[in-house]
Design a protein around this motif. Structure first.
Motif, PDB file in Angstrom:
ATOM      1  N   GLY A 181       0.819  -1.201   0.000  1.00 34.03           N
ATOM      2  CA  GLY A 181       0.000   0.000   0.000  1.00 34.03           C
ATOM      3  C   GLY A 181       0.854   1.253   0.000  1.00 34.03           C
ATOM      4  O   GLY A 181       2.054   1.210  -0.300  1.00 34.03           O
ATOM      5  N   PHE A 182       0.233   2.345   0.349  1.00 34.26           N
ATOM      6  CA  PHE A 182       0.936   3.632   0.320  1.00 34.26           C
ATOM      7  C   PHE A 182       0.192   4.645   1.172  1.00 34.26           C
ATOM      8  O   PHE A 182      -0.995   4.501   1.471  1.00 34.26           O
ATOM      9  CB  PHE A 182       1.046   4.152  -1.119  1.00 34.26           C
ATOM     10  N   SER A 183       0.915   5.660   1.591  1.00 35.12           N
ATOM     11  CA  SER A 183       0.353   6.779   2.328  1.00 35.12           C
ATOM     12  C   SER A 183       0.575   8.027   1.487  1.00 35.12           C
ATOM     13  O   SER A 183       1.710   8.457   1.286  1.00 35.12           O
ATOM     14  CB  SER A 183       1.042   6.925   3.693  1.00 35.12           C
ATOM     15  N   LEU A 184      -0.527   8.613   0.986  1.00 33.68           N
ATOM     16  CA  LEU A 184      -0.427   9.748   0.078  1.00 33.68           C
ATOM     17  C   LEU A 184      -1.485  10.794   0.425  1.00 33.68           C
ATOM     18  O   LEU A 184      -2.526  10.485   1.021  1.00 33.68           O
ATOM     19  CB  LEU A 184      -0.630   9.298  -1.382  1.00 33.68           C
ATOM     20  N   GLU A 185      -1.218  12.019   0.006  1.00 34.15           N
ATOM     21  CA  GLU A 185      -2.150  13.108   0.263  1.00 34.15           C
ATOM     22  C   GLU A 185      -3.416  12.967  -0.581  1.00 34.15           C
ATOM     23  O   GLU A 185      -3.359  12.555  -1.736  1.00 34.15           O
ATOM     24  CB  GLU A 185      -1.474  14.446  -0.048  1.00 34.15           C
ATOM     25  N   VAL A 186      -4.545  13.310   0.015  1.00 29.99           N
ATOM     26  CA  VAL A 186      -5.823  13.306  -0.700  1.00 29.99           C
ATOM     27  C   VAL A 186      -5.954  14.627  -1.452  1.00 29.99           C
ATOM     28  O   VAL A 186      -5.818  15.700  -0.865  1.00 29.99           O
ATOM     29  CB  VAL A 186      -7.002  13.124   0.279  1.00 29.99           C
ATOM     30  N   ILE A 187      -6.215  14.514  -2.757  1.00 29.61           N
ATOM     31  CA  ILE A 187      -6.318  15.705  -3.602  1.00 29.61           C
ATOM     32  C   ILE A 187      -7.728  15.814  -4.185  1.00 29.61           C
ATOM     33  O   ILE A 187      -8.516  14.871  -4.129  1.00 29.61           O
ATOM     34  CB  ILE A 187      -5.291  15.658  -4.760  1.00 29.61           C
ATOM     35  N   HIS A 188      -8.040  16.967  -4.749  1.00 30.41           N
ATOM     36  CA  HIS A 188      -9.350  17.164  -5.373  1.00 30.41           C
ATOM     37  C   HIS A 188      -9.402  16.453  -6.714  1.00 30.41           C
ATOM     38  O   HIS A 188      -8.443  16.458  -7.489  1.00 30.41           O
ATOM     39  CB  HIS A 188      -9.631  18.655  -5.571  1.00 30.41           C
ATOM     40  N   GLY A 189     -10.540  15.813  -6.973  1.00 29.63           N
ATOM     41  CA  GLY A 189     -10.782  15.202  -8.277  1.00 29.63           C
ATOM     42  C   GLY A 189     -11.863  15.978  -9.008  1.00 29.63           C
ATOM     43  O   GLY A 189     -12.020  17.186  -8.810  1.00 29.63           O
ATOM     44  N   ASN A 190     -12.631  15.255  -9.847  1.00 30.28           N
ATOM     45  CA  ASN A 190     -13.689  15.954 -10.589  1.00 30.28           C
ATOM     46  C   ASN A 190     -15.044  15.879  -9.877  1.00 30.28           C
ATOM     47  O   ASN A 190     -16.046  16.364 -10.401  1.00 30.28           O
ATOM     48  CB  ASN A 190     -13.820  15.374 -12.003  1.00 30.28           C
ATOM     49  N   HIS A 191     -15.073  15.256  -8.696  1.00 35.33           N
ATOM     50  CA  HIS A 191     -16.263  15.201  -7.839  1.00 35.33           C
ATOM     51  C   HIS A 191     -17.441  14.464  -8.482  1.00 35.33           C
ATOM     52  O   HIS A 191     -18.595  14.645  -8.066  1.00 35.33           O
ATOM     53  CB  HIS A 191     -16.704  16.614  -7.421  1.00 35.33           C
ATOM     54  N   ILE A 192     -17.160  13.629  -9.471  1.00 37.31           N
ATOM     55  CA  ILE A 192     -18.212  12.821 -10.090  1.00 37.31           C
ATOM     56  C   ILE A 192     -18.792  11.843  -9.071  1.00 37.31           C
ATOM     57  O   ILE A 192     -19.998  11.621  -8.997  1.00 37.31           O
ATOM     58  CB  ILE A 192     -17.660  12.051 -11.312  1.00 37.31           C
ATOM     59  N   GLY A 193     -17.912  11.253  -8.254  1.00 34.68           N
ATOM     60  CA  GLY A 193     -18.376  10.288  -7.266  1.00 34.68           C
ATOM     61  C   GLY A 193     -19.368  10.887  -6.288  1.00 34.68           C
ATOM     62  O   GLY A 193     -20.344  10.230  -5.902  1.00 34.68           O
ATOM     63  N   THR A 194     -19.135  12.112  -5.873  1.00 33.74           N
ATOM     64  CA  THR A 194     -20.051  12.768  -4.945  1.00 33.74           C
ATOM     65  C   THR A 194     -21.436  12.884  -5.559  1.00 33.74           C
ATOM     66  O   THR A 194     -22.453  12.620  -4.900  1.00 33.74           O
ATOM     67  CB  THR A 194     -19.523  14.167  -4.573  1.00 33.74           C
TER      68      THR A 194
END
Length: 317
Positions: A181-194
């Motif tokens: 796995g990995f530990s990475l920063e959460v960034i903004h996407g295109n918000h389609i999932g929301t």
């Protein structure tokens, strides 16, 4: 743990028991070397456990552990001093100069630990037998760690990269001795999932990190010390499009704002390849189906925690 990133930052300090290697995976073989350096023993209580490595592989291959996770794993293993250098700082050093001036004099190593295939010095001219000679001449102990085997073959970062790229996550986990796995920063996407009712967290896969096979995975996600089952898509999101490789994860049982925070994610099993759907409704239905599958898989493998804890990675998992 003290981090030293340049040769001119190395100051006179206490003697150390020093593990040597690229450690681009911190897999079971690498950890055997680390544990040898950190293990207590007669006289070793006066020698600080330390590691000498490079910030990236001299061969240019992708790492299977992020720099931050590498540091945390080493600290968890008992390492108190980490020399993480740019390879360019020592590339032109002759083998004897590197051993005597850097390892013995600067780092004050009284004990060295390495694998059988360790190489050092300009053009990788130095091998373990030469290192043994230098150690004998300078009163330094050398412990050569035998390879760790899985299925009769040596555990290596090369095997782990191949497993991850082929989406054989259970094999990668067994070779690592911990969940991949990995530990990475959460960034903004295109918000389609929301908009679909399946809000996701997006994390950009670094350029120098091994790239898992594009597709959908069951996962565990650690948020604030708690674990949530997730369904993770790694790739370019063909239905809605992306200009970079992303890890996009929906946690059905989590709600909250994680933008800008660093989140740890563990892949468990590959569910399906990436697919372009005809509509967002089709995509939503498939995500919901995959989420149910991911929860079943997560229940079969308890949350791993972070550090050297492992799941029960059976061959049927």
């Amino acid at each position: 743990m003290k981090l030293i990133t340049k040769l001119d930052q190395i100051a006179a300090t206490a003697p150390c028991s020093l593990a040597l290697g690229t450690f681009d995976g911190l897999h079971r073989g690498h950890m055997a070397v680390i544990h040898a350096a950190a293990a207590p023993g007669p006289g070793l209580e006066y020698w600080e456990p330390a590691v000498f490595t490079f910030e990236s592989s001299p061969s240019g291959v992708c790492s299977v552990v992020t720099p931050r996770d590498k540091e945390r794993l080493l600290e968890t293993a008992g390492i108190r001093r980490l020399y993480s250098m740019r390879f360019s700082e020592v590339r032109e050093m002759e083998a004897r100069t590197f051993a005597e001036e850097v390892l013995f004099r600067k780092c004050r190593a009284k004990r060295l630990c390495c694998g059988e295939d360790f190489r050092f010095g300009r053009g990788a001219a130095g091998d373990v037998s030469l290192l043994q000679r230098f150690c004998l001449e300078n009163g330094v102990e050398l412990f050569v760690v035998p390879p760790v085997l899985e299925d009769g073959e040596k555990v290596s970062s090369t095997r782990i990269r191949a497993a991850v790229e082929a989406a054989d996550i259970p094999l990668a986990n067994r070779l690592l001795g911990r969940p991949f796995g990995f530990s990475l920063e959460v960034i903004h996407g295109n918000h389609i999932g929301t908009g679909l009712g399946t809000p996701t967290i997006n994390q950009a896969i670094p350029d120098n990190f091994v790239l898992p096979k594009f597709g959908v995975y069951a996962s565990w996600v650690r948020v604030g010390g708690k674990y949530f089952a997730g369904v993770t898509n790694i790739g370019l999101k063909p239905t809605v499009g992306s200009d970079r490789v992303l890890s996009e994860t929906w946690m059905p049982d989590f709600s909250g704002d994680l933008y800008g925070k660093r989140v740890r994610l563990f892949l468990l099993r590959f569910l399906r390849p990436e697919k372009k759907f005809g509509s967002l409704q089709e995509l939503k239905e498939e995500i919901s189906k995959n989420a149910r599958q991911a929860k079943e898989i997560a229940r079969a493998c308890p949350p791993p925690g972070f550090g050297l804890e492992t799941c029960n990675f059976s061959r049927q998992s």
